[in-house]
Design an enzyme around this catalytic site. Structure first.
Site, PDB file in Angstrom:
ATOM      1  N   HIS B  44     -25.018  58.453 -18.500  1.00 56.56           N
ATOM      2  CA  HIS B  44     -25.715  57.619 -19.475  1.00 56.56           C
ATOM      3  C   HIS B  44     -24.762  56.614 -20.128  1.00 56.56           C
ATOM      4  O   HIS B  44     -25.115  55.459 -20.339  1.00 56.56           O
ATOM      5  CB  HIS B  44     -26.338  58.532 -20.534  1.00 56.56           C
ATOM      6  N   HIS B  90     -35.793  55.527 -23.184  1.00 53.80           N
ATOM      7  CA  HIS B  90     -35.725  56.759 -23.961  1.00 53.80           C
ATOM      8  C   HIS B  90     -36.631  57.778 -23.290  1.00 53.80           C
ATOM      9  O   HIS B  90     -37.511  58.362 -23.915  1.00 53.80           O
ATOM     10  CB  HIS B  90     -36.080  56.532 -25.428  1.00 53.80           C
TER      11      HIS B  90
END
Lengths: 233, 741
Positions: B44, B90
């Site tokens: 990430h 998200h």
């Protein structure tokens, strides 16, 4: 004529109100910080929309304790013009300047769309440029705009012609389908007994310029100016 | 003391990554240091798998002021002004806790924009879910929409557009991609740099708590059965706090005291501090004991890895600390000096007088591992691409099919969602949700900015390269239809587990297609976000490279919308409708098939069509313009009728099977209308420009009527569609609300 727009922490239509007042009336307008202890020098006070203090508690329940609310209440008691839009309306009911309360919308969702309003009383400073029964298109954007008052209060409001705007269809018919949030008697806006304090859920500042596709909101700001200059009302 | 391998493995580091850490440090790391490396080297934060591919994307152009590598991209819009924009995912948090997952997604991307000094003016959401007949999907959809609404409405940034798709592949792994667009005067642009040795470092905004620890690591693995146990890794948003932080940050940036500023997003204090130092080539020394905390007894490890929301890291000019504190105090916010910039390139973390971590800042960013993972063509491709689409039966009742398509949640009005978003606050929204692109005015000018998000995941599943190129082309086409010149792209790349060669292959293919289309359409990529591991029980989501694009409208008087304007106007199709049923919504609705080759994309033709339409919108010739996409020509015509509140009478030559003619999804097709007397002028211009076109018919009446003629075959022609616009609109508008009951 000098306008003041109160900025609470979490207000988010303060800049919009300032812009609309400037654009429509061309009159001086300033922000009033929530910690301010005075509103001297202002002729009309606007409590704008938003989520004051996050509105994590009942909407407006915290904002009404802001230092600025003391002079605003005194100003209103002296007959000063006060207009609460959306969260501003909620704060005015919490502050006791207007009767009743605003519950959550009947469908429990935040709603943002155009609504039609029928002007029920055109003798107030906020509506003196309108004709009685005139239909205007003003958008709503709220989660808690479902107006409630006990039966006695409601009766008095109606009797005193304190209901200023009612949700209606495009032809001015007040129908259950035209009521977006479950408000009693399709109420969208009311004033106090003296007529100098208005609370309304729809946002006139959002439809006061041609570029935004709708100018019906100008009517309210123009009324305020004309009333002040004794050209109407 | 030698560390137990379990420690770093649980934090997501491989054994070879751990060895590399030992090599860099020249010693064994301590627990805090391992934690810091683990989040910074997570997929990430480090982009360790995607970096080689991302490097092949075009990132430069005349209007680009800031490309990838900062908190957001920046594009010049003239007059000393610029647009700041970025999209981020998200997904994992939203799949577990939809309200807070989506809400903090909005909060995070807003901070990326105002950390550059820009005022956020719009949010767009690109959402993907499973099918609405599944109750858990309805719960996720409702929760995500409410989360976006709850956060965006409260902070007062309008949510003006986006997209929602429904397909089985997203059932367990919904996608929540949020794009934010901001406006800035170029002189106010701020970057995330910790420059100026000796300058103080300040933590501002919310207090630090134990929430979201290892959120970045959580986002770097597959969602397992036990994922719900990860709920504590999802942060809780406080939009009120963010509103105060937004106003305070913009106020302090205006003063000129700020040297560098960065949002504490994924990996919180860790990523913001080492990235700011790394960009500036400096070091940072911080004392964690000074960081304002929400709870007692937090360890240095917890403070460094907390992902508590609504916090920023500031480097300010020495001597201005008190003035900066005053501004934050006005907004009732903490602003605390926690350290200073150093010249040794080391991120030195102390707790009081004790040093708890000491790592070269660049080791966490630039020196993160890079993986060239193997690729393999997925086995499914041949089967799905070669499906004999042409052998399918044609429909008997085209009216019925059209209504079914309009009621399909992928095509039906998304009003159910956007009615819950405040799309007007800020007084800039000129074109509201539901059109091809949203358009906002730039106050004080005649200019507007247009924005859209696009991606058809099914196309990318069936042919990743073409699918990704189409996403770019469609985004640009949507902007053009609104009268805007496309400027630049931000992308959100949602894929499965990249350790699987098949997933990696689709990833590379998508990047190739995207790069090609971005080059051809001159819309460079300014940054974005990669989200891998969107996979549950071994099932990956459709490859979904979402494109966010912004464009410039030079004159707001020339904004164009999709609705037909006036009875009598002539309707044309610009571009070429081909027999292409593969990958269409029609195949899914009518036959339950998500197969075939998606429509082809000819970038030369695309450019020609877009240039022509934009020029003639600007010249005032074109009165309405609408891109043909899911559902094909018939659905696009229906949408023009709905938006315009008027019917249309269409006659077409049947050059190939009727269902492909009406419901095929050929690319580079735009439906326009012009004044009836301007038809000849338009045709001459089209011929001169060498742009293919078809005259379709006339605006008017209360119904959409589509007839076909078949020269040389008597009795083959006739009426295919005849539906009242009112009926069309009811079907289209009410479909999703009906499914949500």
């Amino acid at each position: 004529m000098k306008f003041g727009v109160v900025v609470f922490p979490g207000s988010n239509c303060d800049a919009d109100c300032l812009h609309a007042i400037q654009t429509v009336t061309g009159q001086p307008v300033e922000y009033i910080w929530h910690k301010s202890g005075s509103v001297d020098g202002f002729d009309c006070i606007v409590l704008p929309g938003g989520f004051s203090y996050g509105d994590y508690l009942r909407c407006g329940a915290v904002a009404r304790f802001s230092p600025v609310m003391k002079p605003v209440i005194e100003f209103a008691r002296r007959g000063g013009m006060v207009m609460g839009i959306c969260n501003g309306f909620q704060i005015l009911t919490e502050a006791g300047l207007l009767p009743g309360a605003l519950h959550r919308n009947k469908n429990l969702q935040f709603l943002c769309h155009d609504t039609y309003l029928r002007v029920e009383n055109n003798t107030t400073p906020f509506t003196c440029r309108a004709s009685e029964g005139q239909v205007i298109k003003i958008p709503i954007a709220h989660g808690e705009g479902n107006y409630y008052a006990d039966p006695e209060t409601l009766r008095q409001l109606e009797e005193n012609k304190q209901v200023i705007f009612r949700y209606c269809d495009p032809h001015g018919e007040v129908t259950p389908e035209a009521n977006p949030n479950g408000s009693l008697n399709n109420i969208a806006g009311i004033c106090n007994e003296q007529g100098n304090v208005l609370g309304m859920m729809p946002h006139p500042e959002r439809c006061a310029e041609a570029v935004l596709g709708n100018t019906d909101g100008q009517l309210i700001f123009q009324s305020l100016l004309d009333f002040w200059q004794r050209r109407c009302g | 003391m030698v560390m137990d391998p379990k420690v770093w493995r649980e934090m997501g580091l491989t054994d070879s990554e751990y060895e590399k850490i030992v090599e860099i440090l020249g010693r064994e790391p301590n627990y805090v240091e391992v934690g810091i490396f683990a989040v910074m080297w997570s997929e990430h934060c480090s982009y360790k798998t995607s970096r080689p591919a991302l490097k092949t994307l075009p990132t430069e152009g005349p209007a680009i002021l800031q490309g990838p590598g900062e908190n957001a991209g920046i594009v010049d819009i003239g007059d000393g002004q610029a647009v700041v924009f970025k999209i981020e995912s998200h997904n994992h948090p939203s799949a577990i806790e939809p309200y807070q997952g989506a809400a903090t997604g909005v909060g995070g991307i807003l901070r990326d924009i105002f950390t550059m000094g820009a005022r956020p003016v719009a949010v767009l959401d690109s959402l993907r879910f499973g099918e609405l007949d599944n109750p858990r999907v309805r719960y996720l959809f409702d929760g995500v929409v409410a989360g976006i609404s709850g956060y965006g409405n409260c902070i007062g940034v309008p949510t003006v557009g986006g997209e929602v798709y429904f397909a089985d592949s997203y059932e367990d792994n919904c996608l929540v991609n949020v794009m934010c667009v901001g406006l800035i005067d170029q002189k106010d642009i701020k970057k995330g740099v910790a420059a100026g040795i000796g300058n103080p470092v300040m933590v501002v905004g919310a207090k630090t708590g134990r929430d979201g620890i290892h959120g970045a690591t959580f986002a770097s693995e597959e969602l397992s059965e036990e994922a719900a146990e990860r709920r504590p890794a999802v942060q809780v948003g406080d939009p009120f706090m963010e509103k105060l932080l937004l106003e305070a940050c913009l106020e302090v940036i205006k003063t000129g005291y700020v040297v560098g500023i960065q949002d504490m997003g994924a990996a919180g204090l860790t990523s913001s501090s080492c990235e700011m130092a790394s960009r500036a080539g400096t070091g940072l020394e911080m004392d964690l004991a000074l960081v304002p905390r929400r709870e007692e007894g937090m360890t240095p490890y917890e403070v460094m890895l907390s992902e508590s929301q609504e916090r920023m890291l500031l480097v300010v000019e020495k001597g201005t600390e008190e003035k900066v504190k005053e501004i934050f105090a006005k907004w009732d916010l903490d602003a605390v000096v926690v350290g200073r910039v150093t010249g040794d390139g080391i991120l030195r973390i102390k707790e009081g007088s004790q040093v708890v971590a000491e790592i070269p800042a660049r080791a966490l960013t630039e020196q993160a591992p890079v993986y060239h993972r193997p690729t393999r063509v997925p086995a499914y491709l041949e089967e799905v691409q070669n499906y004999p689409v042409d052998s399918l039966n044609m429909p008997h009742d085209y009216n019925e099919v059209l209504l079914k398509l309009l009621a399909s949640p992928n095509i039906a009005s998304k009003e159910y969602a956007y009615k819950q978003y405040d799309y007007m606050v800020g007084l800039n929204t000129v074109v509201t949700p539901g059109s091809d692109a949203a358009v906002l005015r730039v106050k004080g000018t005649r200019k507007g900015i247009a924005m859209t998000t696009d991606c058809n995941g099914r196309y990318c599943y069936l042919d990743p390269k073409t699918g990704a190129a189409i996403a770019v082309a469609e985004a640009a086409r949507n902007l053009v239809c609104s009268g805007a010149k496309p400027l630049a792209v931000t992308n959100c790349l949602n894929f499965g587990n990249p350790e699987k060669p098949e997933v990696m292959w689709t990833f590379w293919q998508c990047i190739e297609g995207m790069a090609e289309a971005c080059r051809a359409l001159e819309t460079p990529v300014t940054g974005g976000n990669v989200s891998f591991y969107n996979e549950t029980r071994g099932n990956a989501v459709y490859p979904t490279p979402t494109i966010g694009m912004v464009g410039l409208v030079e004159d707001l008087d020339k904004v164009c919308t999709q609705g037909f304007k006036q009875a009598g106007d002539a309707i044309f199709l610009i571009g070429e409708n081909l027999p292409e049923l593969g990958g269409s919504e029609y195949l899914k609705i009518q036959f339950g098939l998500e197969k075939g080759k998606p429509p082809a994309l000819n970038l030369e033709l695309e450019k020609k069509v877009q240039r022509f339409v934009l020029d003639e919108i600007k010249s005032g010739l074109i009165k309405s313009a609408h891109d043909c996409s899911e559902g094909g020509l018939a659905v696009a015509l229906a949408e023009c009728c709905i938006s315009g509140g008027i019917g249309a009478d269409i006659t077409m030559v049947r050059r190939f099977r009727g269902d492909a003619l009406l419901f095929g999804e050929s690319q580079s097709c735009i439906i326009i209308s012009v004044d009836r007397h301007k038809g000849v002028e338009l045709v001459k211009k089209l011929v001169d420009a060498g742009v293919p076109y078809t005259q379709l018919g006339t605006v008017g009446g209360d119904s959409l009527i589509i007839n076909v003629v078949n020269p040389g075959c008597t009795g083959c022609g006739g009426n295919l569609v005849n539906l009242p616009v009112k009926k069309i609109e009811e079907t289209w508008r009410g479909a999703i609300a009906c499914l949500m009951k």
